[in-house]
Structures are given as C-alpha cells and as structure tokens.
Enzyme design. Structure first.
Site, PDB file in Angstrom:
ATOM      1  N   GLY A  33       6.117   2.775  11.255  1.00  0.00           N
ATOM      2  CA  GLY A  33       5.682   3.636  12.128  1.00  0.00           C
ATOM      3  C   GLY A  33       5.710   3.312  13.742  1.00  0.00           C
ATOM      4  O   GLY A  33       6.134   2.165  13.983  1.00  0.00           O
ATOM      5  N   GLY A  35       4.021   4.176  17.538  1.00  0.00           N
ATOM      6  CA  GLY A  35       2.943   4.877  18.453  1.00  0.00           C
ATOM      7  C   GLY A  35       3.157   4.613  20.068  1.00  0.00           C
ATOM      8  O   GLY A  35       4.242   3.857  20.349  1.00  0.00           O
ATOM      9  N   ALA A  36       2.101   4.928  20.977  1.00  0.00           N
ATOM     10  CA  ALA A  36       2.213   4.804  22.466  1.00  0.00           C
ATOM     11  C   ALA A  36       2.187   3.329  22.591  1.00  0.00           C
ATOM     12  O   ALA A  36       2.939   2.862  23.585  1.00  0.00           O
ATOM     13  CB  ALA A  36       1.202   5.429  22.982  1.00  0.00           C
ATOM     14  N   GLN A  37       1.878   2.479  21.614  1.00  0.00           N
ATOM     15  CA  GLN A  37       1.634   1.183  22.143  1.00  0.00           C
ATOM     16  C   GLN A  37       3.057   0.304  21.568  1.00  0.00           C
ATOM     17  O   GLN A  37       3.226  -0.824  22.065  1.00  0.00           O
ATOM     18  CB  GLN A  37       0.455   0.468  21.496  1.00  0.00           C
ATOM     19  CG  GLN A  37      -0.819   0.859  22.144  1.00  0.00           C
ATOM     20  CD  GLN A  37      -2.017   0.321  21.368  1.00  0.00           C
ATOM     21  OE1 GLN A  37      -2.216   0.583  20.390  1.00  0.00           O
ATOM     22  NE2 GLN A  37      -2.580  -0.665  22.017  1.00  0.00           N
ATOM     23  N   GLY A  38       3.550   0.756  20.513  1.00  0.00           N
ATOM     24  CA  GLY A  38       4.698   0.048  20.088  1.00  0.00           C
ATOM     25  C   GLY A  38       5.137   0.174  18.504  1.00  0.00           C
ATOM     26  O   GLY A  38       4.521   1.271  17.954  1.00  0.00           O
ATOM     27  N   VAL A  40       5.273  -0.550  14.552  1.00  0.00           N
ATOM     28  CA  VAL A  40       4.592  -1.030  13.390  1.00  0.00           C
ATOM     29  C   VAL A  40       5.293  -1.542  12.081  1.00  0.00           C
ATOM     30  O   VAL A  40       6.074  -0.491  12.002  1.00  0.00           O
ATOM     31  CB  VAL A  40       3.238  -0.060  12.953  1.00  0.00           C
ATOM     32  CG1 VAL A  40       2.260  -0.827  11.910  1.00  0.00           C
ATOM     33  CG2 VAL A  40       2.438   0.317  14.329  1.00  0.00           C
ATOM     34  N   LYS A  55       1.343  -4.877  13.926  1.00  0.00           N
ATOM     35  CA  LYS A  55       1.858  -4.270  15.571  1.00  0.00           C
ATOM     36  C   LYS A  55       2.371  -5.017  16.641  1.00  0.00           C
ATOM     37  O   LYS A  55       1.449  -5.825  16.890  1.00  0.00           O
ATOM     38  CB  LYS A  55       0.798  -3.137  15.708  1.00  0.00           C
ATOM     39  CG  LYS A  55       0.678  -2.273  16.900  1.00  0.00           C
ATOM     40  CD  LYS A  55       0.151  -1.160  17.051  1.00  0.00           C
ATOM     41  CE  LYS A  55      -1.167  -1.202  17.326  1.00  0.00           C
ATOM     42  NZ  LYS A  55      -2.064   0.040  17.589  1.00  0.00           N
ATOM     43  N   ASP A 151     -10.095  11.216  21.399  1.00  0.00           N
ATOM     44  CA  ASP A 151      -8.687  11.496  20.877  1.00  0.00           C
ATOM     45  C   ASP A 151      -8.277  11.171  19.508  1.00  0.00           C
ATOM     46  O   ASP A 151      -7.281  10.785  19.305  1.00  0.00           O
ATOM     47  CB  ASP A 151      -8.097  10.408  21.901  1.00  0.00           C
ATOM     48  CG  ASP A 151      -6.758  11.071  22.078  1.00  0.00           C
ATOM     49  OD1 ASP A 151      -6.422  12.268  21.983  1.00  0.00           O
ATOM     50  OD2 ASP A 151      -5.736  10.181  22.521  1.00  0.00           O
TER      51      ASP A 151
HETATM   52  P1  AMP Z   1      -0.285   2.953  16.417  1.00  0.00           P
HETATM   53  O1  AMP Z   1       0.730   2.116  17.021  1.00  0.00           O
HETATM   54  O2  AMP Z   1      -1.634   2.315  16.021  1.00  0.00           O
HETATM   55  O3  AMP Z   1      -0.684   4.449  16.955  1.00  0.00           O
HETATM   56  O4  AMP Z   1       0.470   3.388  14.982  1.00  0.00           O
HETATM   57  C1  AMP Z   1       1.382   4.136  14.602  1.00  0.00           C
HETATM   58  C2  AMP Z   1       1.683   4.237  13.359  1.00  0.00           C
HETATM   59  O5  AMP Z   1       2.098   3.454  12.681  1.00  0.00           O
HETATM   60  C3  AMP Z   1       0.699   5.065  12.525  1.00  0.00           C
HETATM   61  O6  AMP Z   1       0.570   6.677  12.701  1.00  0.00           O
HETATM   62  C4  AMP Z   1       0.940   4.752  10.973  1.00  0.00           C
HETATM   63  O7  AMP Z   1       1.695   5.849  10.540  1.00  0.00           O
HETATM   64  C5  AMP Z   1       1.415   3.238  11.091  1.00  0.00           C
HETATM   65  N1  AMP Z   1       0.461   2.415  11.048  1.00  0.00           N
HETATM   66  C6  AMP Z   1      -0.302   1.738  11.947  1.00  0.00           C
HETATM   67  N2  AMP Z   1      -1.011   1.082  11.561  1.00  0.00           N
HETATM   68  C7  AMP Z   1      -0.922   0.986  10.329  1.00  0.00           C
HETATM   69  C8  AMP Z   1      -1.670   0.247   8.985  1.00  0.00           C
HETATM   70  N3  AMP Z   1      -2.498  -0.704   9.203  1.00  0.00           N
HETATM   71  N4  AMP Z   1      -1.327   0.440   7.934  1.00  0.00           N
HETATM   72  C9  AMP Z   1      -0.181   1.590   7.653  1.00  0.00           C
HETATM   73  N5  AMP Z   1       0.413   2.303   8.526  1.00  0.00           N
HETATM   74  C10 AMP Z   1       0.125   2.070   9.902  1.00  0.00           C
END
Ligand code: AMP
Length: 378
Positions: A33, A35-38, A40, A55, A151
């Site tokens: 995955g 997200g905004a931070q990087g 995963v 992450k 949020d």
């Molecule tokens: P984030 O950067 O925290 O917004 O995460 C981005 C995406 O990574 C999320 O929408 C999930 O699909 C995936 N993800 C983040 N953390 C986890 C985790 N602990 N277990 C499974 N998927 C994760």
C-alpha cells in the site's frame, strides 16, 4: 554500538520506486500500500516469526506537515494501546547519526486489507455491525486521550479476515490547515464532517459523521458524498440530506454563511429513500429488523448539525451496535498524553529533524529494554 556493526545489521531492497533499507531480521518485502506518508510493505520478521507491515517515512522532517504528522504519530503511538488502534512493533532508522538522518521505518502488525477493499464485498449485518463497533471503540479510546481524529477514512482503517479492525493513524492535528494539506498528494475529503468542511468549531462527534459516511458506503457499495473539491463536497451533502435549518446557518461565520445561504435549496431525501431495503440483506425477519436498525443508526450519525448528531457513546449503545458491547473494549483505561503542546509545535526543518531523530532513538532504546508492548494487542 559501533558503526560497522550497525551497518551490518541492515540491507537494502528496491520496492517500486523506493529503496527500503531495513534490519536483516525483516525478509521477503512486498509492497502492500501507499499513503500520504510513503510506501508500506509486508515482510517476514525472523525474530518474532510472523509477518509484519513496514512503513517507510522518507525524510519526514522535510516540511511542517510531514514532520508534525510523523512526530505526533511517534509520540502518540507510545501512549495509546488499544486493540482497535494499530500498535508499533518496532521503529528504526538505518542512518547512524543526526547529520546523516534521513528515513524512519515503522514496523506494525500486518493486517489483511484496508476498508476500501472490504467495502466492495457483500457484508452481512453481523460483520457490518462488528466492524462499526470496533471503529467506535477505537475512536472512543482516542477521544479519551483528547485526540479527535477528524479525518477517518476507509484507507486509514485496516482489517483482518477474522473481521478484527484497527485504525491506522491519529488524524489531523488541531492546528492542521484542513484546506491546504499535502501538495502533490490528493486528499480524500469525502468523509469529513460539515463542521470541518465549513471551518466551524468541532467536538468529538465530528468523528461520528465519518463513521456514518463509511457505514453508508459499506451499505451502498459507493461513496456517499463524492465531492470533487471542498465546495462540491458540501453540494453533495445538501443534495441528499437537504439544506440545513436557519438554526445551523446562524452558527456559521458571516462569509461562509453567505456562501451556504446562496446555494440552491434542497429538501433532501428520507433515509428510506437514501438507503432502501434492497441495499440490505433482508432474507429473514431478523435481517429486516437489523436493516431498520442500521438505517436508524445512519439517520442519527449523518446529521449535518453536530449538536443534533449522536455521540460516540450513544452510537455504542445503539441496538445495531450494542450487541457487541464489551466493557473491557469500550471502557479501556484512557491513555495519558504528556506532551500537551503536541499540536501547536512549529519548528524549522533542522529542529524537526532533531526532534524526530530523538523520538526514534527513544523508541530504539525502549525496544532494547523491552519496555515496548511485547504486549501489542492482538
Ligand atoms: P498509510 O500510509 O498508513 O496511509 O497506509 C497506506 C496503505 O497501506 C493503507 O491504506 C493500507 O492499505 C496499507 N497498510 C498500512 N498499514 C498496514 C498494516 N499494518 N497492515 C496492512 N496494510 C497496511
């Protein structure tokens, strides 16, 4: 630890456009995955003998928004310990000094999917209500620590195939500019409450609106208020729920009120029209009862005027949800946040770099001393 020994602990692997430099105990990295931070990744942890999520925060001190979020997360993760909030298993940086410091890696429990993926599935009442119950438990726990999320969205909520759920982040800092966040990254606003969209004061039940939007999306299979921007977001709300009353308009500041008053007037739709029976499983008398309870809950969460919207506690007591009520989950002791200025902090890049670096070292120290929850809750 001497530099060479430390260097030998790490290895690098390319994941998509990024390079992950991680401790050797973490093997078999695969992107899951972003997200905004990087980015995963999932990985296998040879020490714990289980899969984990890692992450990468790349240069989290590079600007105010990234830095505040990363710092806030590192601090809050230390205080919060609840089964519906993601727990950290490890934190590390491969760099050896403050001068070289670049990236932070957060190791978390690995979950199976985020809620965006679950929304596409047909959920029965049991699963739907259990997911909502857990969201509310996690939110209640954050509120008890004085953290109002503001949020919540499906991409920041993760689940396992056994239907357990965890919230991934701590939302917006009180001082966050809600309009101008994160430049290149498109911010999802579909789940933000009217008081956030309209820049009003807010209280804890701002998060209940988001839960209502998420529940509605699970029922409908599509986003409830898919606004293309701030303004369109408000249009989508009033088209379906109707123009709010004069009493609500009087709570707005003058310029926002003028704008809101000048929108076309909508009468909105009843909740029976917005969420007709066909959207719910109604194969038995029990299912029909559940459907009407679910609709009743939606109608109490999706209320534009926050003063008339249900609270988190009331939602937890609602007949659709309270079948799951367990005091150990709902009334867990509240976390103590010691840094009262957490949200107000403004620093230069260099200051942020040092603050975040210190937090990482503190985490590393705590891990070494075993202070950290081996107890991370399952
Ligand atoms: P984030 O950067 O925290 O917004 O995460 C981005 C995406 O990574 C999320 O929408 C999930 O699909 C995936 N993800 C983040 N953390 C986890 C985790 N602990 N277990 C499974 N998927 C994760």
């Amino acid at each position: 630890m001497n530099k060479n020994k430390r260097e030998k602990e790490f290895y690098s692997v390319d994941v998509g456009d990024s390079t992950f430099t991680v401790l050797k105990r973490y093997q078999n990295l695969r992107p899951i995955g972003s997200g905004a931070q990087g980015i995963v990744c999932s990985a296998y942890d040879n020490n714990l003998e289980r899969n984990v999520a890692i992450k990468k925060l790349s240069r989290p001190f590079q600007n105010q928004t990234h830095a505040k979020r990363a710092y806030r997360e590192l601090v809050l993760m230390k205080c919060v310990n609840h089964k519906n909030i993601i727990g950290l298993l490890n934190v590390f940086t491969p760099q050896k000094t403050l001068e070289e410091f670049q990236d932070v890696y957060l190791v978390m429990e690995l979950m199976d999917a985020n809620l965006c993926q679950v929304i596409q599935m047909e959920l029965d009442h049991e699963r739907l209500s259990y997911l909502l119950y857990q969201m509310l438990c996690g939110i209640k726990h954050l509120h008890a620590a004085g953290i109002i999320h503001r949020d919540l969205k499906p991409s920041n909520i993760v689940v396992k195939s056994d239907c357990t759920l965890k919230i991934l982040d701590f939302g917006l800092a009180r001082t966050a500019a809600t309009g101008l966040l994160m430049t290149p990254y498109v911010v999802t606003r579909y789940y933000r409450a009217p008081e956030v969209i309209l820049g009003m004061g807010y209280q804890a039940n701002v998060d209940v609106w988001s839960v209502g939007c998420i529940m509605a999306e699970m029922v409908r299979g599509s986003v409830l208020f898919p606004g293309s921007d701030h303004i369109d977001q408000w249009n989508k709300v009033i088209e379906q729920l109707g123009t709010p009353t004069q009493e609500f308009l009087l709570k707005l500041n003058q310029s926002v009120r003028t704008y809101v008053e000048n929108r076309p007037r909508y009468t909105g739709y009843s909740f029976e029209k917005l969420f007709p029976d066909v959207l719910f499983p109604a194969d038995s008398e029990h299912s029909k009862l559940k459907a009407s309870q679910a609709r009743d809950l939606l109608s109490k969460m999706l209320v534009i005027d926050a003063s008339k919207r249900i609270s988190v506690d009331e939602a937890l007591q609602h007949p659709y949800i309270n079948v799951w009520y367990d005091p150990a989950e709902v009334e867990a002791p509240s976390p103590l946040i010691t840094d009262k200025q957490l949200d107000e902090r403004e620093h230069t890049v260099e200051e942020w770099k040092e603050l975040i670096y210190k937090e990482v070292l503190d985490w590393e120290e705590r891990m070494k001393n075993g202070v950290i929850r081996a107890q991370v809750q399952q």
